[in-house]
Scaffold this active site. Structure first.
Site, PDB file in Angstrom:
ATOM      1  N   ALA A  80       0.869  -1.180   0.000  1.00  0.00           N
ATOM      2  CA  ALA A  80       0.000   0.000   0.000  1.00  0.00           C
ATOM      3  C   ALA A  80       0.894   1.213   0.000  1.00  0.00           C
ATOM      4  CB  ALA A  80      -0.904  -0.013   1.238  1.00  0.00           C
ATOM      5  N   LYS A  81       0.278   2.352  -0.187  1.00  0.00           N
ATOM      6  CA  LYS A  81       1.069   3.568  -0.324  1.00  0.00           C
ATOM      7  C   LYS A  81       1.994   3.765   0.874  1.00  0.00           C
ATOM      8  CE  LYS A  81      -0.281   7.957  -0.604  1.00  0.00           C
ATOM      9  NZ  LYS A  81      -1.368   8.906  -0.628  1.00  0.00           N
ATOM     10  N   ARG A  82       1.446   3.464   2.057  1.00  0.00           N
ATOM     11  CA  ARG A  82       2.248   3.733   3.256  1.00  0.00           C
ATOM     12  C   ARG A  82       3.480   2.828   3.348  1.00  0.00           C
ATOM     13  NH1 ARG A  82      -2.443   1.629   4.797  1.00  0.00           N
ATOM     14  NH2 ARG A  82      -2.466  -0.498   5.572  1.00  0.00           N
TER      15      ARG A  82
END
Ligand code: GLU
Length: 289
Positions: free
Chosen positions: A257-259
């Site tokens: 995911a982006k994080r």
């Protein structure tokens, strides 16, 4: 066959999104059906219009075209309100004035109770609400409503389950019928203090309205399907089939995911990856970049 991609515009399109979109797009195109795009921007604090524009642009760049106009949920608040009013009129909703801190205190104070209420136990969306405002004295409730005290609307889970004829289930593509257990969520929030309707309400309302027959989305939303089936039964909405895909994992085995530092699609395009290579990454048929 009607499928949809229903992102919340809280960030740029990433590979997990592409996987959900591609699965729906393929199913529709193969069957000569329709693939819809719906923007789930009901949460004003997290959604931004520029992300919506970027998501559309990136889908186009990948060749994932959709049919008909884009439905944008924030433009349909009166429709969600009507659905909430119907449930409220049947005595299935109650206003909840509690803050998060009050809920935590009440859980700590009361300890746990037997199933199916299990207040305080971890449900799929966090600790199960202890039901404080469900038990509120009607005069007290009326007074606080009249005073305009901010409140959420919660589903009275026990009352909702009591309206059903039998157990709930759904058809998962390739796996047959799976049983639902919505009671483990407790009294879910269907309208928040700070947002006019919840994800659960809006997503099921719109899938029904738009005639969606196959819902494709990540495994992380599987638990929510139990609530969605309950809402469909309560509202008399049709039952779609479901295909929950595995989540994309990074090289470290953690969710991509982006994080976790995974690049959004627009950066992959800027890096020179072809749309075909990005679709392959999203499907897990190529190693993550
Ligand atoms: N809007 C939800 C999200 O972006 C997905 C909705 C769905 O596919 O059911 O997480």
């Amino acid at each position: 066959m009607v499928t949809r991609f229903a992102p919340s515009p809280t960030g740029y399109l990433h590979l997990g999104h592409v996987r959900s979109a591609l699965q729906g797009w393929r199913a529709a195109r193969r069957a000569g059906g329709r693939f819809l795009l719906r923007i789930e921007d009901i949460d004003p604090a997290r959604c931004r219009p520029e992300y919506r524009a970027a998501i559309e642009e990136d889908l186009r760049a990948l060749g994932l075209d959709w049919d008909g106009p884009v439905r944008v949920q924030s433009g349909h608040l009166a429709e969600y309100r009507r659905a909430l009013d119907l449930l409220a009129g049947r005595g299935l909703l109650y206003p909840c004035f509690c803050t998060r801190a009050e809920i935590a205190r009440e859980i700590a104070r009361s300890g746990t109770a037997p199933h199916p209420a299990r207040p305080g136990e971890a449900g799929p969306e966090g600790p199960v609400y202890p039901g404080t405002c469900r038990r509120l004295d009607p005069a007290e409730r009326a007074r606080r409503l009249a005073a305009g005290e901010p409140h959420a609307l919660r589903l009275d889970m026990a009352a909702a389950l009591a309206t059903l004829d039998g157990p709930l289930s759904y058809e998962e593509q390739g796996r047959g019928r799976l049983r639902c257990d919505p009671a483990r969520f407790g009294d879910v929030v269907l309208a928040r203090k700070d947002a006019p309707a919840s994800y659960h309400l809006c997503v099921t309302h719109d899938d029904a309205l738009q005639g969606v027959t196959l819902v494709t989305r990540g495994e992380d939303l599987r638990a929510a399907t139990d609530i969605h089936r309950l809402l469909q039964m309560l509202m008399g909405w049709p039952e779609p089939r479901y295909a929950h895909h595995p989540l994309l994992l990074g090289p470290d085995g953690k969710r991509l995911a982006k994080r976790d530092g995974a690049k959004p699609v627009r950066e992959l395009l800027r890096d020179g990856l072809s749309p075909g290579a990005i679709l392959a990454l999203a499907e897990g048929t190529a190693p993550p970049a």
